[in-house]
Design an enzyme around this catalytic site. Structure first.
Site, PDB file in Angstrom:
ATOM      1  N   ALA A  47       0.843  -1.197   0.000  1.00  0.00           N
ATOM      2  CA  ALA A  47       0.000   0.000   0.000  1.00  0.00           C
ATOM      3  C   ALA A  47       0.874   1.242   0.000  1.00  0.00           C
ATOM      4  O   ALA A  47       2.028   1.213   0.446  1.00  0.00           O
ATOM      5  CB  ALA A  47      -0.930   0.005   1.214  1.00  0.00           C
ATOM      6  N   ASP A  48       0.297   2.329  -0.493  1.00  0.00           N
ATOM      7  CA  ASP A  48       0.974   3.620  -0.424  1.00  0.00           C
ATOM      8  C   ASP A  48      -0.085   4.708  -0.308  1.00  0.00           C
ATOM      9  O   ASP A  48      -1.142   4.624  -0.946  1.00  0.00           O
ATOM     10  CB  ASP A  48       1.837   3.865  -1.664  1.00  0.00           C
ATOM     11  CG  ASP A  48       2.776   5.041  -1.476  1.00  0.00           C
ATOM     12  OD1 ASP A  48       3.734   4.907  -0.692  1.00  0.00           O
ATOM     13  OD2 ASP A  48       2.547   6.098  -2.082  1.00  0.00           O
ATOM     14  N   THR A  49       0.182   5.699   0.520  1.00  0.00           N
ATOM     15  CA  THR A  49      -0.756   6.799   0.750  1.00  0.00           C
ATOM     16  C   THR A  49      -0.105   8.114   0.354  1.00  0.00           C
ATOM     17  O   THR A  49       1.035   8.387   0.715  1.00  0.00           O
ATOM     18  CB  THR A  49      -1.199   6.860   2.223  1.00  0.00           C
ATOM     19  OG1 THR A  49      -1.852   5.630   2.565  1.00  0.00           O
ATOM     20  CG2 THR A  49      -2.161   8.015   2.466  1.00  0.00           C
TER      21      THR A  49
END
Length: 204
Positions: free
Chosen positions: A83-85
């Site tokens: 995941a990446d935000t």
């Protein structure tokens, strides 16, 4: 005891908490992010790259690299979740602030207005990659210089995209959100569970 269902390719304690909250068993599969050989995934924004493309690309690169790491380490084969935000203001990506001056600058950019939070997920399996991106909008109240100085004097801004976490001290500044609270934290639970189900995974 049942073995972990997936590998999580993330150091984020918030993502770990959210997976546990959803009842999803996992084992950490961490990528290298420091010298001497440097990071496995650089997270550098390419020239002219749009925020949506950036967060999707980086997430997919993390998932693919973690899958290769699983094979190199000869670990049991399981799906890998990455995941990446990314926090976005006027199409400008706000990463993790490097120092206090940058953190204060980010807080001024967020003050008294709305911004976008994009969290992209990628699940790597033997069949390839399944991916989804969740978008939320966050509105900050107007912040005084004293508010910004006090907040940036704490340790909180420096390991988070955009210089804040919705679950921390910055919650006092947030007037409104539209979207996914868990997505803003870094792992949208609904989309995560749907992605795992799409891959044929089940849990109690």
């Amino acid at each position: 005891m049942k073995p972990p269902m997936i590998y999580l390719a993330s150091k984020s304690p918030r993502r770990r908490e959210l997976l546990t909250q959803a009842g999803i068993s996992y084992e950490l599969l961490l990528l290298r992010d420091k010298p001497p050989r440097g990071p496995d995934v650089t997270e550098i924004v390419e020239p002219g790259e749009l925020p949506l493309h950036y967060v999707q690309r980086v997430t997919r690169e993390k998932a693919e690299m973690a899958w290769k790491a699983m094979q190199w380490r000869k670990w049991d084969e399981r799906p890998v979740l990455a995941a990446d935000t990314t926090v976005v203001v006027d199409h400008h990506i706000l990463g993790k602030p490097a120092d206090r001056a940058e953190a204060e600058h980010m807080m001024r950019m967020l003050s008294g207005r709305s911004h976008q939070v994009l969290t992209s997920l990628a699940l790597r399996t033997t069949n390839g990659v399944l991916a989804v991106t969740q978008s939320s909008e966050v509105t900050f109240a107007a912040l005084s210089d004293a508010d910004i100085a006090a907040y940036c004097a704490s340790s909180e801004p420096y390991d988070k995209a955009g210089g804040y976490g919705i679950q921390g001290k910055a919650a006092q500044f947030i007037r409104h959100i539209s979207g996914s609270y868990s997505g803003i934290m870094g792992l949208p639970i609904f989309e995560t569970c749907q992605l795992l189900r799409d891959a044929g995974l089940q849990w109690e």
